[in-house]
Motif scaffolding. Structure first.
Motif, PDB file in Angstrom:
ATOM      1  N   GLN B 277      39.268 -19.498 -34.675  1.00 34.11           N
ATOM      2  CA  GLN B 277      39.694 -18.624 -33.580  1.00 34.11           C
ATOM      3  C   GLN B 277      40.552 -19.405 -32.586  1.00 34.11           C
ATOM      4  O   GLN B 277      41.579 -18.908 -32.111  1.00 34.11           O
ATOM      5  CB  GLN B 277      38.454 -18.049 -32.881  1.00 34.11           C
ATOM      6  N   GLU B 278      40.124 -20.627 -32.304  1.00 31.07           N
ATOM      7  CA  GLU B 278      40.851 -21.471 -31.360  1.00 31.07           C
ATOM      8  C   GLU B 278      42.251 -21.807 -31.888  1.00 31.07           C
ATOM      9  O   GLU B 278      43.245 -21.718 -31.171  1.00 31.07           O
ATOM     10  CB  GLU B 278      40.022 -22.753 -31.110  1.00 31.07           C
ATOM     11  N   LEU B 279      42.321 -22.173 -33.166  1.00 30.74           N
ATOM     12  CA  LEU B 279      43.625 -22.505 -33.765  1.00 30.74           C
ATOM     13  C   LEU B 279      44.572 -21.320 -33.651  1.00 30.74           C
ATOM     14  O   LEU B 279      45.743 -21.464 -33.291  1.00 30.74           O
ATOM     15  CB  LEU B 279      43.455 -22.868 -35.245  1.00 30.74           C
ATOM     16  N   ILE B 280      44.058 -20.138 -33.956  1.00 33.17           N
ATOM     17  CA  ILE B 280      44.910 -18.948 -33.978  1.00 33.17           C
ATOM     18  C   ILE B 280      45.312 -18.520 -32.571  1.00 33.17           C
ATOM     19  O   ILE B 280      46.485 -18.279 -32.291  1.00 33.17           O
ATOM     20  CB  ILE B 280      44.194 -17.793 -34.716  1.00 33.17           C
ATOM     21  N   THR B 281      44.333 -18.449 -31.669  1.00 35.62           N
ATOM     22  CA  THR B 281      44.659 -17.929 -30.339  1.00 35.62           C
ATOM     23  C   THR B 281      45.451 -18.934 -29.492  1.00 35.62           C
ATOM     24  O   THR B 281      46.098 -18.543 -28.535  1.00 35.62           O
ATOM     25  CB  THR B 281      43.389 -17.502 -29.569  1.00 35.62           C
ATOM     26  N   SER B 282      45.414 -20.208 -29.868  1.00 43.65           N
ATOM     27  CA  SER B 282      46.227 -21.159 -29.100  1.00 43.65           C
ATOM     28  C   SER B 282      47.705 -21.031 -29.473  1.00 43.65           C
ATOM     29  O   SER B 282      48.574 -21.460 -28.732  1.00 43.65           O
ATOM     30  CB  SER B 282      45.738 -22.590 -29.321  1.00 43.65           C
ATOM     31  N   GLU B 283      47.987 -20.426 -30.618  1.00 39.89           N
ATOM     32  CA  GLU B 283      49.382 -20.294 -31.065  1.00 39.89           C
ATOM     33  C   GLU B 283      49.924 -18.879 -30.903  1.00 39.89           C
ATOM     34  O   GLU B 283      51.131 -18.679 -30.896  1.00 39.89           O
ATOM     35  CB  GLU B 283      49.475 -20.680 -32.548  1.00 39.89           C
ATOM     36  N   LEU B 284      49.034 -17.894 -30.859  1.00 40.49           N
ATOM     37  CA  LEU B 284      49.481 -16.503 -30.832  1.00 40.49           C
ATOM     38  C   LEU B 284      48.950 -15.772 -29.608  1.00 40.49           C
ATOM     39  O   LEU B 284      47.780 -15.936 -29.255  1.00 40.49           O
ATOM     40  CB  LEU B 284      48.998 -15.761 -32.088  1.00 40.49           C
TER      41      LEU B 284
END
Lengths: 128, 405
Positions: B277-284
């Motif tokens: 979740q962190e990987l995704i929301t930090s980029e999108l």
């Protein structure tokens, strides 16, 4: 669901993605569909005289919707407005081998073409 | 790393090699019918089944005598709901459930409605949860059964089972919970959690497909069910049919492993889930979490990617095997009924993806999947007229859409 090679090709390498200046008098814009239905297509044409010299699209929708609109822009480029208006969704279905549940994607593409042409014609009428 | 990466662990799981190993002798070496009382073949099979019963009961704090073997959760759900309705129908005809339940529960309830039962389908809150207060408000004098899932299969939201169960016990109403996604994944104890009937399915917990178990309480209260299949009277008369011994052995072993590894596995899964979740929301931007931020399964991450349609995203991330709540991916062409019940708009429901973290998921796989998701969401948003409109400052809710649906 298995996709046809042509759908995959358009999905992976969509033709003519982009936007034109919708306020230009040479540009006709059609936006059809709704987010709640899972499909929104925006198709734009640039017209010189009676000829579509360029076309662009943006689509929110499934792979078949993206492919249908990509194909639509490819087909209408270089055609006259009257010729482009003759394109039927069934031709899109056939070209992309769309299954029955995806026929609405082709209908949407046909509607998008007609809507863009109508918008362009309306602009010309308003001019004169 | 093998692709496609499997991240659909809520749909099914691979059989754990240790489970398979335990099962193998029971196909051809020790093949007896557990109901054969007169010879060693039967006794050996019965011993194996009894051991499995013990392993399953232990995982959920039950007594082995309270375990009934089934073919899986769909059967368990049918047996529980129809069995209670038939047994206690003279006492009352009212059943309470939730709109976010699995289709097996909803369709079984609809079936009973045709037979004169009344069903209240509670609307969950925006996170998919149903509270004891919601149930209390719906209880009537003629309520005989409350059927609410332990954890939701699509969004992973965990219901307050202990409170709901306590309420049911206080009111003398039978409480059935579909434990398919929860038992073996989070601590579940039918005694402490006040559960009367619970079902589980082996293939969701690294066991084989086609076998499951139903817990049916024997004391305080003693729950009785009308069998839904007539025959030899196996399983205390609740479920006839020759026992699937290898499957049951596998289910038992799967439960034993879950019990041994639950704590460590839940911690590891939650860390990977949060990392993803962190990987995704930090980029999108414009990413929406479906489900409850805290009360959720450690192994489930359901996200909606605004302005991108789910099926087109699945096409782009075909190296990752996941599910979508998009209508386009279902046979019915309706978006997920679970997300709808939570008032997630249809536009967001069309954009939802469920990522499952399993026993065999690695950090490397999570990173690969997250990267693929990020790339494809960015690409599809470049292609999305909705994203463009939002960037231009247009409020999509004010747009007049040209659509007949």
């Amino acid at each position: 669901m298995a996709y046809s090679d042509k759908v995959l090709d358009h999905y992976n390498n969509p033709r003519n993605v982009g936007s034109m200046n919708k306020d230009s008098k040479d540009v006709g814009t059609g936006v059809v569909g709704a987010p709640e239905c899972g499909d929104v297509m925006k198709l734009q044409i640039e017209v010189e005289g009676d000829k579509i010299v360029d076309a662009k699209f943006k689509t929110f929708g499934c792979g078949s919707a993206i492919a249908s609109s990509s194909l639509a822009t490819e087909w209408i480029k270089g055609k006259s407005l009257d010729e482009a208006e003759q394109i039927r969704n069934t031709e899109i279905v056939e070209e992309l081998s769309l299954p029955p549940v995806k026929i609405h994607c082709s209908v949407l593409a046909e509607d998008a073409i007609k809507s863009a042409i109508a918008d362009y014609r309306k602009k010309q009428d308003d001019e004169s | 790393m093998k692709t496609p990466i499997y991240m659909d662990y809520q749909a099914t799981t691979p059989v754990d090699p240790r489970v398979l190993e335990a099962m193998l002798p029971y196909f051809s070496d020790t093949f007896g019918n557990a109901a054969s009382r007169n010879h060693a073949y039967g006794w050996t099979a019965e011993e194996a089944v009894d051991k499995a019963r013990q392993q399953i009961a232990s995982l959920m704090g039950a007594s082995p005598k309270e375990i009934v073997f089934t073919s899986g959760s769909t059967e368990g759900i049918n047996l529980a709901i129809k069995g209670v309705a038939e047994m206690y129908g003279a006492k009352g005809k009212h059943i309470i459930t939730s709109q976010a339940e699995h289709k097996a529960v909803l369709d079984t309830c609809m079936h009973l409605e045709k037979q004169g039962y009344e069903v209240t389908y509670l609307k969950p809150d925006k996170t998919g949860r149903t509270t004891a207060e919601d149930v209390a408000a719906a209880l009537r004098d003629d309520t005989i059964l409350v059927a609410l899932m332990w954890a939701n299969n699509e969004v992973g939201t965990v219901n307050p089972i202990r409170e709901i169960g306590a309420l049911c016990h206080e009111k003398g109403v039978i409480f059935f919970t579909d434990g398919t996604q929860a038992i073996g994944k989070i601590p579940c104890d039918v005694e402490a959690d006040n559960v009367d009937i619970a079902c589980l399915s082996a293939h969701k917990i690294y066991g084989p497909k086609g076998v499951g178990a139903l817990y049916v309480r024997r004391r305080k209260p003693r729950v009785r069910l009308v069998a839904q299949m007539d025959g030899g009277g196996h399983e205390r008369g609740m479920r006839s049919g020759t026992l699937n011994v290898p499957g049951i052995v596998g289910l038992g072993k799967a439960c034993e492993l879950c019990e041994q590894e639950l704590e460590a596995e839940a911690k590891r899964a939650a860390e990977l889930r949060d990392y993803m979740q962190e990987l995704i929301t930090s980029e999108l931007d414009h990413v929406h979490l479906n489900g409850h931020p805290e009360h959720r399964l450690p192994n489930c991450l359901n996200l909606s990617f605004n302005y991108v349609e789910g099926e087109s995203l699945l096409m782009g991330i075909s190296d990752v095997a996941v599910s979508s709540g998009s209508a386009c991916t279902s046979a019915s062409l309706e978006p997920s009924h679970v997300l709808r019940s939570m008032d997630v708009g249809d536009d967001l429901a069309h954009s939802s993806i469920r990522f499952g973290i399993g026993r065999f998921t690695t950090k490397e796989e999570v990173e690969f999947a997250a990267k693929l998701v990020i790339e494809n969401v960015k690409r599809l948003r470049e292609m999305s007229p909705l994203y463009e409109m939002v960037q231009e400052g247009i409020d999509l809710s004010t747009v007049q859409w040209q659509a007949e649906h």
